[in-house]
Write a protein that holds these residues in place. Structure first.
Motif, PDB file in Angstrom:
ATOM      1  N   ILE A 116       0.854  -1.204   0.000  1.00 32.60           N
ATOM      2  CA  ILE A 116       0.000   0.000   0.000  1.00 32.60           C
ATOM      3  C   ILE A 116       0.880   1.240   0.000  1.00 32.60           C
ATOM      4  O   ILE A 116       1.870   1.310   0.728  1.00 32.60           O
ATOM      5  CB  ILE A 116      -0.922  -0.001   1.245  1.00 32.60           C
ATOM      6  N   ARG A 117       0.492   2.229  -0.820  1.00 40.12           N
ATOM      7  CA  ARG A 117       1.345   3.420  -0.937  1.00 40.12           C
ATOM      8  C   ARG A 117       0.724   4.687  -0.381  1.00 40.12           C
ATOM      9  O   ARG A 117       1.375   5.709  -0.251  1.00 40.12           O
ATOM     10  CB  ARG A 117       1.752   3.602  -2.402  1.00 40.12           C
ATOM     11  N   ILE A 118      -0.582   4.626  -0.090  1.00 40.91           N
ATOM     12  CA  ILE A 118      -1.243   5.817   0.459  1.00 40.91           C
ATOM     13  C   ILE A 118      -1.744   5.478   1.866  1.00 40.91           C
ATOM     14  O   ILE A 118      -2.612   4.616   2.025  1.00 40.91           O
ATOM     15  CB  ILE A 118      -2.461   6.248  -0.393  1.00 40.91           C
ATOM     16  N   LEU A 119      -1.195   6.157   2.835  1.00 38.43           N
ATOM     17  CA  LEU A 119      -1.582   5.927   4.227  1.00 38.43           C
ATOM     18  C   LEU A 119      -2.516   7.054   4.680  1.00 38.43           C
ATOM     19  O   LEU A 119      -2.191   8.228   4.520  1.00 38.43           O
ATOM     20  CB  LEU A 119      -0.325   5.918   5.103  1.00 38.43           C
ATOM     21  N   ARG A 120      -3.651   6.640   5.225  1.00 38.30           N
ATOM     22  CA  ARG A 120      -4.630   7.641   5.644  1.00 38.30           C
ATOM     23  C   ARG A 120      -4.940   7.509   7.130  1.00 38.30           C
ATOM     24  O   ARG A 120      -5.183   6.412   7.631  1.00 38.30           O
ATOM     25  CB  ARG A 120      -5.923   7.449   4.859  1.00 38.30           C
ATOM     26  N   ALA A 121      -4.935   8.624   7.831  1.00 34.53           N
ATOM     27  CA  ALA A 121      -5.350   8.628   9.240  1.00 34.53           C
ATOM     28  C   ALA A 121      -5.654  10.064   9.629  1.00 34.53           C
ATOM     29  O   ALA A 121      -4.978  10.993   9.185  1.00 34.53           O
ATOM     30  CB  ALA A 121      -4.251   8.058  10.129  1.00 34.53           C
ATOM     31  N   GLY A 122      -6.656  10.237  10.472  1.00 40.09           N
ATOM     32  CA  GLY A 122      -7.063  11.580  10.881  1.00 40.09           C
ATOM     33  C   GLY A 122      -6.331  12.053  12.123  1.00 40.09           C
ATOM     34  O   GLY A 122      -6.027  11.260  13.025  1.00 40.09           O
ATOM     35  N   GLU A 149       8.323   9.333   5.975  1.00 40.58           N
ATOM     36  CA  GLU A 149       9.788   9.307   5.883  1.00 40.58           C
ATOM     37  C   GLU A 149      10.308   7.863   5.891  1.00 40.58           C
ATOM     38  O   GLU A 149      11.162   7.475   5.111  1.00 40.58           O
ATOM     39  CB  GLU A 149      10.306  10.077   7.111  1.00 40.58           C
ATOM     40  N   LYS A 150       9.738   7.055   6.780  1.00 39.91           N
ATOM     41  CA  LYS A 150      10.237   5.681   6.977  1.00 39.91           C
ATOM     42  C   LYS A 150       9.888   4.758   5.808  1.00 39.91           C
ATOM     43  O   LYS A 150      10.704   3.987   5.361  1.00 39.91           O
ATOM     44  CB  LYS A 150       9.629   5.140   8.282  1.00 39.91           C
ATOM     45  N   TRP A 151       8.636   4.831   5.317  1.00 36.55           N
ATOM     46  CA  TRP A 151       8.202   3.849   4.312  1.00 36.55           C
ATOM     47  C   TRP A 151       7.923   4.458   2.937  1.00 36.55           C
ATOM     48  O   TRP A 151       7.558   3.728   2.014  1.00 36.55           O
ATOM     49  CB  TRP A 151       6.942   3.121   4.800  1.00 36.55           C
ATOM     50  N   GLY A 152       7.994   5.764   2.823  1.00 38.88           N
ATOM     51  CA  GLY A 152       7.743   6.389   1.514  1.00 38.88           C
ATOM     52  C   GLY A 152       6.273   6.499   1.151  1.00 38.88           C
ATOM     53  O   GLY A 152       5.935   6.689  -0.022  1.00 38.88           O
ATOM     54  N   PHE A 153       5.387   6.378   2.142  1.00 35.43           N
ATOM     55  CA  PHE A 153       3.956   6.568   1.854  1.00 35.43           C
ATOM     56  C   PHE A 153       3.678   7.993   1.392  1.00 35.43           C
ATOM     57  O   PHE A 153       4.391   8.925   1.768  1.00 35.43           O
ATOM     58  CB  PHE A 153       3.123   6.410   3.142  1.00 35.43           C
ATOM     59  N   LYS A 154       2.582   8.156   0.660  1.00 34.99           N
ATOM     60  CA  LYS A 154       1.937   9.458   0.541  1.00 34.99           C
ATOM     61  C   LYS A 154       0.911   9.484   1.669  1.00 34.99           C
ATOM     62  O   LYS A 154       0.253   8.451   1.925  1.00 34.99           O
ATOM     63  CB  LYS A 154       1.199   9.610  -0.798  1.00 34.99           C
ATOM     64  N   ILE A 155       0.740  10.621   2.311  1.00 35.89           N
ATOM     65  CA  ILE A 155      -0.201  10.625   3.426  1.00 35.89           C
ATOM     66  C   ILE A 155      -1.424  11.495   3.130  1.00 35.89           C
ATOM     67  O   ILE A 155      -1.339  12.508   2.457  1.00 35.89           O
ATOM     68  CB  ILE A 155       0.447  11.013   4.773  1.00 35.89           C
ATOM     69  N   ILE A 156      -2.539  10.995   3.630  1.00 32.04           N
ATOM     70  CA  ILE A 156      -3.797  11.737   3.486  1.00 32.04           C
ATOM     71  C   ILE A 156      -4.401  11.909   4.863  1.00 32.04           C
ATOM     72  O   ILE A 156      -4.489  10.962   5.641  1.00 32.04           O
ATOM     73  CB  ILE A 156      -4.764  11.058   2.482  1.00 32.04           C
ATOM     74  N   THR A 157      -4.742  13.148   5.165  1.00 34.30           N
ATOM     75  CA  THR A 157      -5.324  13.441   6.470  1.00 34.30           C
ATOM     76  C   THR A 157      -6.277  14.614   6.333  1.00 34.30           C
ATOM     77  O   THR A 157      -6.248  15.343   5.347  1.00 34.30           O
ATOM     78  CB  THR A 157      -4.203  13.661   7.519  1.00 34.30           C
ATOM     79  N   GLU A 158      -7.114  14.738   7.353  1.00 31.33           N
ATOM     80  CA  GLU A 158      -8.311  15.568   7.216  1.00 31.33           C
ATOM     81  C   GLU A 158      -8.181  16.966   7.822  1.00 31.33           C
ATOM     82  O   GLU A 158      -7.617  17.122   8.903  1.00 31.33           O
ATOM     83  CB  GLU A 158      -9.435  14.790   7.920  1.00 31.33           C
TER      84      GLU A 158
END
Ligand code: PEP
Ligand code: MN
Length: 332
Positions: A116-122, A149-158
């Motif tokens: 998984i490349r997109i990590l989402r959390a509020g 930084e650690k895993w190279g995710f793109k992050i999505i937050t609200e």
């Protein structure tokens, strides 16, 4: 109406024409556009010499319409692409809230292993009670940034309200505007001023037109990268948390040029139904799925009943990867 100006129109002239036509001036990489209300059916005098063409509309869904762009817009997150010709279905996953570094890192490690490349959390949670967990705020954003930084995710937050919009916009790779914030003009205005993709969730009491018009606030503000998210609407039914409006998804795919993501987690409200709804949405060929997954759902500080365990999520991913080629798509 959308008025397509000739590319050599000067900035001063374009601004003058925008005033004359009571229109927003919108720059796209290829075009200079004037966009005004659908009630306007004629261009103002002096405009003809500077325009290539114009379109009239039956309602205020102009920039998001297939009349304006007759395919789904392409959204890029570095090497990740959705919409356009990609036939990609983007998996967006993560817990409802960032609760602690150990919680987020536990699920981050798992999701990274699953590809998984997109990590989402509020971090700023729009809770229905003031007495429940409200999110970690900026500390949560810092934890998300560490996971990126650690895993190279793109992050999505609200963004919950306009007061912290600049902070969230600075940290996030994709900005989420939640169902309860869909009408928040302050948030929509700020989202229009960035080019970062915005995932706009449908208000649970909103019609499709109201939903798309919220997207128009962002598009007319100058941000072309809007993703629509169907997350369930309120009906007479009480056995499920909301009702996932797949008819609405079909409508948006037909009439809007914005990528559509389906969130079965908030629609269902219970983990047991989430895999079935996710598979149905995948079979419809949506542009993305948003699924809540938590290392230990019963202990979750928000939305405990609907978050999948890592095991169930892994099985769902296997199933979705089998369904995807049957509908000529790739899960990314
Ligand atoms: C969420 O995504 O965790 C959330 C609060 O969703 P919604 O805005 O759809 O209720
Ligand atoms: Mn949630």
């Amino acid at each position: 109406m959308i008025i397509y100006l000739k590319p050599d129109t000067s900035a001063e002239k374009a601004e003058e024409l925008a005033r004359l036509n009571k229109a927003f001036l919108v720059h796209t990489p290829q075009q200079l556009l004037l966009v005004n209300a659908s009630s306007q059916k004629h261009v103002a005098t002096q405009t003809e010499d500077y325009m290539e063409s114009f379109l009239v509309f039956g309602d205020d869904m102009q920039l998001s319409s297939r009349q304006h762009i007759n395919h789904t817009r392409e959204i890029h997150l570095d090497e990740i692409q959705i919409g356009g010709k990609s036939a990609h279905t983007l998996m967006i996953a993560g817990p409802c809230s960032v609760e602690s570094e150990s919680q987020l890192f536990s699920i981050g490690e798992f999701l990274h292993q699953q590809g998984i490349r997109i990590l989402r959390a509020g971090c700023f949670k729009p809770r229905t009670s003031p007495y429940t967990f409200q999110g970690l705020g900026e500390n949560g954003l810092k934890i998300l940034a560490k996971a990126r930084e650690k895993w190279g995710f793109k992050i999505i937050t609200e963004i919950k309200d306009a007061s912290h919009a600049p902070l969230v916009i600075e940290y996030a790779d994709i900005i989420q505007v939640g169902a309860k914030a869909m009408y928040d003009q302050g948030i929509l205005h700020q989202c229009g001023k960035t080019e970062k993709p915005v995932l706009l969730k449908r208000g649970f009491g909103s019609t499709l037109q109201e939903f798309v018009q919220s997207a128009e606030f962002i598009l007319s503000g100058g941000n072309p990268n809007v993703i629509l998210c169907e997350r369930g609407i309120r009906t007479f039914e009480t056995k499920t948390r909301f009702t996932l409006d797949l008819c609405g998804v079909a409508y948006l795919k037909e009439y809007s040029n914005l990528p559509v993501v389906v969130d079965p987690s908030h629609a269902m409200g219970y983990a047991y139904g989430v895999p079935d709804l996710a598979k149905a949405a995948m079979a419809m060929g949506v542009d993305g799925l948003l699924i809540e997954v938590h290392p230990n759902p019963p202990e979750a500080k928000s939305d405990a009943s609907q978050q999948l365990t890592p095991g169930v999520f892994a099985t769902l991913l296997d199933d979705l990867r089998m369904i995807a080629p049957a509908v000529k798509r790739t899960l990314v």
